[in-house]
Design an enzyme around this catalytic site. Structure first.
Site, PDB file in Angstrom:
ATOM      1  CG  ASP A  55      10.350  -1.895  -8.719  1.00  0.00           C
ATOM      2  OD1 ASP A  55       9.672  -1.005  -8.653  1.00  0.00           O
ATOM      3  OD2 ASP A  55      10.511  -2.600  -7.900  1.00  0.00           O
ATOM      4  CB  SER A  63      14.444  -0.939  -8.635  1.00  0.00           C
ATOM      5  OG  SER A  63      13.196  -0.677  -8.024  1.00  0.00           O
ATOM      6  CG  ASP A  91       3.464  -2.032  -9.085  1.00  0.00           C
ATOM      7  OD1 ASP A  91       3.050  -2.319  -7.971  1.00  0.00           O
ATOM      8  OD2 ASP A  91       4.623  -2.257  -9.483  1.00  0.00           O
TER       9      ASP A  91
HETATM   10  C1  GLA Z   1       8.422  -3.230  -5.206  1.00  0.00           C
HETATM   11  C2  GLA Z   1       7.798  -3.984  -6.353  1.00  0.00           C
HETATM   12  C3  GLA Z   1       7.001  -2.774  -7.301  1.00  0.00           C
HETATM   13  C4  GLA Z   1       6.058  -2.091  -6.212  1.00  0.00           C
HETATM   14  C5  GLA Z   1       6.861  -1.530  -5.158  1.00  0.00           C
HETATM   15  C6  GLA Z   1       5.562  -1.193  -4.146  1.00  0.00           C
HETATM   16  O1  GLA Z   1       9.174  -2.106  -5.439  1.00  0.00           O
HETATM   17  O2  GLA Z   1       8.579  -4.309  -7.257  1.00  0.00           O
HETATM   18  O3  GLA Z   1       6.155  -3.652  -8.489  1.00  0.00           O
HETATM   19  O4  GLA Z   1       4.777  -2.928  -6.102  1.00  0.00           O
HETATM   20  O5  GLA Z   1       7.333  -2.729  -4.432  1.00  0.00           O
HETATM   21  O6  GLA Z   1       5.010   0.225  -4.720  1.00  0.00           O
END
Ligand code: GLA
Length: 386
Positions: free
Chosen positions: A172, A126, A38
């Protein structure tokens, strides 16, 4: 979810003596594929899960914010003004959201509220993005502000980047705000366009295995990976003489051709991102075509790349993934989220779920000092009013 809503509303009533003005929720997420892509303007393919953060709140007539978190049985208070300071506690997610609302010139006043939830904390599902989206949604409701889920997600990411100090991407917050029941969300992190892909198949389940190894995203390792990507793309731009804004703009051929321009480690970091972006696009097509076998193969390749090239897996995640790979009826398995602990995601034929649960119970504890928890999940609607 009703249970958490009840718990949250009851806690609100006990504290403030009245019913809340608004009750909102935001779900956690699991990423099917597209890891660490991302923040490289690539693609991600997450889905919401039926685990939520609920926020019950009412506005105050002054500029004070009072919050109670049921899970910690703790309170935080702060004054709403332009100079909010980070305190290093869970209240920073609220301070961060308030601070970014103010930066965006959105008018809000004081409020009081209660946060409750069942998204496992520090498990890579998340919970923090869900807290941000629940608080954000609550503020929109309390102060009558209209905003798209896209914008709310961007504000949440800014809160995390600027206030909490994690340089996370948009995935997320975006899926927590914009996800839909029984759908996965294929997101182009460059322009934030997205497509919802149905996940409804009675014969198929998304199973999450929590390794029990928790971590804080603020760990420097995450920010370090992000810097490695930025450094890599900068070095490749200089070497090729081309304007390459992000690793999204680099293909494998270019990376191979200019391998000498980056360090050996930088090369592997970039290779993960470039191949993962390609895998995520293929996975989107595979799921659309109902080609689960290729989807599973892509999940496996993703895990291997995260393990060897990006080096964000760990012994426990590798064990859980191996157990799943060795279980018949498991279509695909990989670590999910940032890594360094947390969870694996498994795409499993419905009638093989019990076998997987048993295999994890029997084998994981023999190999590791942790105990795994297994959740069979369903994608739910993104942040909304209860
Ligand atoms: C965490 C971050 C996301 C993403 C993932 C890995 O969840 O918050 O933005 O980078 O790691 O894919």
């Amino acid at each position: 979810m009703n249970e958490i809503v009840d718990q949250c509303v009851r806690a609100f009533q006990t504290r403030y003596g009245e019913a809340p003005e608004t009750v909102v929720q935001a779900p956690g997420r699991v990423n099917l594929i597209g890891e660490h892509t991302d923040y490289n303007e690539g693609f991600v393919f997450p889905a919401t899960i039926d685990r939520w953060i609920v926020f019950a709140a009412r506005a105050r007539s002054d500029n004070q914010a009072h919050l109670h978190a049921v899970s910690f049985n703790e309170d935080v208070s702060f004054t709403i003004n332009r100079r909010l300071e980070k305190a290093g506690d869970w209240g920073d997610y609220a301070r961060g959201m308030v601070s970014e609302f103010q930066t965006a010139n959105l008018r809000i006043g004081g409020f009081e509220g209660v946060i409750a939830g069942n998204v496992p904390l520090g498990a890579g599902l998340s919970s923090s993005a869900a807290v941000e989206m629940a608080i954000g949604k609550g503020l929109l409701e309390l102060f009558d502000i209209q905003m798209t889920g896209q914008r709310l997600a961007t504000i949440g990411q800014a809160a995390e980047n600027n206030f909490v100090g994690v340089n996370c991407g948009i995935m997320d917050q975006f899926v927590s705000a914009n996800g839909r029941a029984d759908h996965a969300l294929f997101l182009d992190c460059r322009d934030l366009s997205f497509e919802l892909v149905p996940l409804v198949r009675e014969d198929l389940k998304i199973v999450i295995c929590n390794s029990g190894v928790t971590r804080g995203l603020t760990d420097s390792a995450y920010n370090e990976r992000r810097s490695a990507c930025e450094r890599g793309v900068h070095q490749l731009s200089l070497a090729t003489g081309k304007n390459l804004p992000s690793l999204r703009d680099v293909n494998l051929e270019t990376l191979e051709g200019w391998r000498g321009a980056v360090t050996e480690e930088g090369y592997r970091r970039c290779r993960h991102v470039i191949t993962e972006i390609a895998r995520t696009q293929l996975a989107f097509t595979s799921l659309g075509n109902g080609d689960l076998e290729s989807f599973g193969g892509l999940m496996r390749a993703s895990h291997e790349s995260l393990k060897s090239d990006y080096e964000v897996s760990g012994a426990e995640l590798d064990q859980l993934v191996q157990i799943a790979w060795d279980t018949s009826g498991v279509i695909g398995a990989r670590m999910t989220g940032a890594g360094f602990g947390g969870c694996t995601v498994n795409l499993v034929e419905a009638d093989a779920v019990d076998t997987l649960v048993r295999a994890v119970e029997e084998q994981y504890s023999q190999k590791s000092e942790y105990t795994a928890e297994v959740y069979v999940c369903r994608a739910v609607d993104g942040a909304g009013v209860e």
